[in-house]
Design a protein around this motif. Structure first.
Motif, PDB file in Angstrom:
ATOM      1  N   GLU A 139      34.184  -9.692  20.926  1.00 56.75           N
ATOM      2  CA  GLU A 139      33.498  -9.060  19.733  1.00 56.75           C
ATOM      3  C   GLU A 139      33.076  -7.503  20.027  1.00 56.75           C
ATOM      4  O   GLU A 139      33.110  -6.575  19.431  1.00 56.75           O
ATOM      5  N   GLU A 140      32.800  -7.040  21.488  1.00 56.18           N
ATOM      6  CA  GLU A 140      32.751  -5.868  21.852  1.00 56.18           C
ATOM      7  C   GLU A 140      33.971  -4.890  21.928  1.00 56.18           C
ATOM      8  O   GLU A 140      33.930  -3.623  21.772  1.00 56.18           O
ATOM      9  N   GLY A 141      35.110  -5.534  22.085  1.00 60.49           N
ATOM     10  CA  GLY A 141      36.192  -4.703  22.256  1.00 60.49           C
ATOM     11  C   GLY A 141      37.084  -4.890  23.464  1.00 60.49           C
ATOM     12  O   GLY A 141      37.339  -6.147  23.626  1.00 60.49           O
ATOM     13  N   GLY A 142      37.561  -3.938  24.354  1.00 59.52           N
ATOM     14  CA  GLY A 142      38.548  -4.281  25.220  1.00 59.52           C
ATOM     15  C   GLY A 142      38.681  -3.323  26.291  1.00 59.52           C
ATOM     16  O   GLY A 142      37.993  -2.208  26.312  1.00 59.52           O
ATOM     17  N   ALA A 143      39.527  -3.424  27.079  1.00 63.89           N
ATOM     18  CA  ALA A 143      39.687  -2.131  28.231  1.00 63.89           C
ATOM     19  C   ALA A 143      41.049  -2.443  28.791  1.00 63.89           C
ATOM     20  O   ALA A 143      41.582  -3.346  28.795  1.00 63.89           O
ATOM     21  N   ILE A 144      41.359  -0.997  29.059  1.00 65.49           N
ATOM     22  CA  ILE A 144      42.657  -1.030  29.761  1.00 65.49           C
ATOM     23  C   ILE A 144      42.613  -0.072  31.102  1.00 65.49           C
ATOM     24  O   ILE A 144      41.779   0.870  31.011  1.00 65.49           O
ATOM     25  N   ILE A 145      43.419  -0.492  31.947  1.00 69.27           N
ATOM     26  CA  ILE A 145      43.377   0.354  33.032  1.00 69.27           C
ATOM     27  C   ILE A 145      44.796   1.117  33.363  1.00 69.27           C
ATOM     28  O   ILE A 145      45.799   0.430  33.026  1.00 69.27           O
ATOM     29  N   ALA A 146      44.707   2.507  33.127  1.00 71.66           N
ATOM     30  CA  ALA A 146      45.956   2.941  33.210  1.00 71.66           C
ATOM     31  C   ALA A 146      46.442   3.962  34.292  1.00 71.66           C
ATOM     32  O   ALA A 146      45.309   4.477  35.030  1.00 71.66           O
ATOM     33  N   ARG A 147      47.498   4.256  34.583  1.00 70.21           N
ATOM     34  CA  ARG A 147      47.950   5.310  35.733  1.00 70.21           C
ATOM     35  C   ARG A 147      48.963   6.193  35.292  1.00 70.21           C
ATOM     36  O   ARG A 147      49.825   5.837  34.450  1.00 70.21           O
ATOM     37  N   GLY A 148      49.311   7.283  36.147  1.00 70.30           N
ATOM     38  CA  GLY A 148      50.569   7.946  36.183  1.00 70.30           C
ATOM     39  C   GLY A 148      50.508   8.953  34.995  1.00 70.30           C
ATOM     40  O   GLY A 148      51.723   9.828  35.054  1.00 70.30           O
ATOM     41  N   VAL A 149      49.569   9.404  34.370  1.00 68.06           N
ATOM     42  CA  VAL A 149      49.519  10.439  33.346  1.00 68.06           C
ATOM     43  C   VAL A 149      48.151  10.895  33.629  1.00 68.06           C
ATOM     44  O   VAL A 149      47.107  10.652  34.237  1.00 68.06           O
ATOM     45  N   ASP A 150      48.057  12.420  33.196  1.00 74.42           N
ATOM     46  CA  ASP A 150      46.995  13.160  33.269  1.00 74.42           C
ATOM     47  C   ASP A 150      45.934  12.737  32.238  1.00 74.42           C
ATOM     48  O   ASP A 150      46.039  11.975  31.341  1.00 74.42           O
ATOM     49  N   ARG A 151      44.641  13.191  32.339  1.00 76.47           N
ATOM     50  CA  ARG A 151      43.503  12.861  31.323  1.00 76.47           C
ATOM     51  C   ARG A 151      44.008  13.525  30.043  1.00 76.47           C
ATOM     52  O   ARG A 151      43.735  12.650  29.115  1.00 76.47           O
ATOM     53  N   ALA A 152      44.601  14.815  29.862  1.00 77.67           N
ATOM     54  CA  ALA A 152      45.213  14.865  28.310  1.00 77.67           C
ATOM     55  C   ALA A 152      46.255  13.988  27.708  1.00 77.67           C
ATOM     56  O   ALA A 152      45.698  13.700  26.765  1.00 77.67           O
ATOM     57  N   ARG A 153      46.976  13.553  28.557  1.00 77.35           N
ATOM     58  CA  ARG A 153      47.999  12.772  28.202  1.00 77.35           C
ATOM     59  C   ARG A 153      47.276  11.363  27.694  1.00 77.35           C
ATOM     60  O   ARG A 153      47.538  10.671  26.626  1.00 77.35           O
ATOM     61  N   ILE A 154      46.387  10.731  28.599  1.00 75.98           N
ATOM     62  CA  ILE A 154      45.812   9.571  28.337  1.00 75.98           C
ATOM     63  C   ILE A 154      44.984   9.500  27.189  1.00 75.98           C
ATOM     64  O   ILE A 154      44.942   8.602  26.204  1.00 75.98           O
ATOM     65  N   GLU A 155      44.306  10.813  26.800  1.00 77.35           N
ATOM     66  CA  GLU A 155      43.645  10.928  25.327  1.00 77.35           C
ATOM     67  C   GLU A 155      44.556  10.705  24.462  1.00 77.35           C
ATOM     68  O   GLU A 155      44.395  10.176  23.419  1.00 77.35           O
ATOM     69  N   GLU A 156      45.867  11.293  24.275  1.00 73.52           N
ATOM     70  CA  GLU A 156      46.916  11.497  23.312  1.00 73.52           C
ATOM     71  C   GLU A 156      47.211   9.876  23.111  1.00 73.52           C
ATOM     72  O   GLU A 156      47.570   9.444  22.076  1.00 73.52           O
ATOM     73  N   ILE A 157      47.526   9.318  24.083  1.00 74.00           N
ATOM     74  CA  ILE A 157      47.949   7.944  24.244  1.00 74.00           C
ATOM     75  C   ILE A 157      46.899   6.978  23.267  1.00 74.00           C
ATOM     76  O   ILE A 157      47.200   6.224  22.658  1.00 74.00           O
ATOM     77  N   ALA A 158      45.677   7.254  23.751  1.00 69.77           N
ATOM     78  CA  ALA A 158      44.516   6.622  23.101  1.00 69.77           C
ATOM     79  C   ALA A 158      44.465   6.683  21.631  1.00 69.77           C
ATOM     80  O   ALA A 158      44.363   5.750  20.927  1.00 69.77           O
ATOM     81  N   VAL A 159      44.719   7.836  21.148  1.00 73.62           N
ATOM     82  CA  VAL A 159      44.896   8.119  19.613  1.00 73.62           C
ATOM     83  C   VAL A 159      45.721   7.631  18.950  1.00 73.62           C
ATOM     84  O   VAL A 159      45.780   7.350  17.867  1.00 73.62           O
ATOM     85  N   GLU A 160      46.820   7.088  19.725  1.00 74.82           N
ATOM     86  CA  GLU A 160      48.204   6.578  19.089  1.00 74.82           C
ATOM     87  C   GLU A 160      47.914   4.932  18.679  1.00 74.82           C
ATOM     88  O   GLU A 160      48.462   4.337  18.099  1.00 74.82           O
TER      89      GLU A 160
END
Length: 112
Positions: A46-67
């Protein structure tokens, strides 16, 4: 760079559920490209979830999260924690340096 994306639900389960299929597609897309290494629900779920990501910079992972359809629908939000790995178990080292896949083409990093 590694990123830990912590997903937190901001709405009732009944408001989240309609967006699950889109969220699963989102996860499959980035797992298929090699950006997401691990994803799953928190315990308790019920709290949510988690993802471990790699290979992209901080700006790109923030863009991905918004998708994420959860985020677009306003039923969840991500906290992004960026990690500069100093040590890694040998079983994980190859995963961290493997090329990413975009449009069937291997790439060292994903374009932003």
């Amino acid at each position: 760079m590694l990123h830990l994306l912590i997903l937190r639900y901001m709405a009732a389960k009944s408001e989240v559920e309609p967006h699950v299929p889109g969220h699963v597609h989102f996860l499959e897309r980035y797992h298929g490209q090699g950006v997401f290494l691990v994803s799953g629900p928190t315990v308790p779920v019920e709290e949510g979830g988690a993802i471990i990501a790699r290979g992209v910079d901080r700006a790109r992972i923030e863009e991905i999260a918004v998708e994420d359809p959860f985020v677009r629908a306003g039923v969840a939000t991500y906290q992004v924690v960026t990690i500069a790995p100093g040590r890694a178990h040998p079983m994980v080292s190859d995963l961290l340096t493997a090329p990413l896949i975009q449009d069937g083409i291997e790439r060292d990093t994903m374009p932003s």
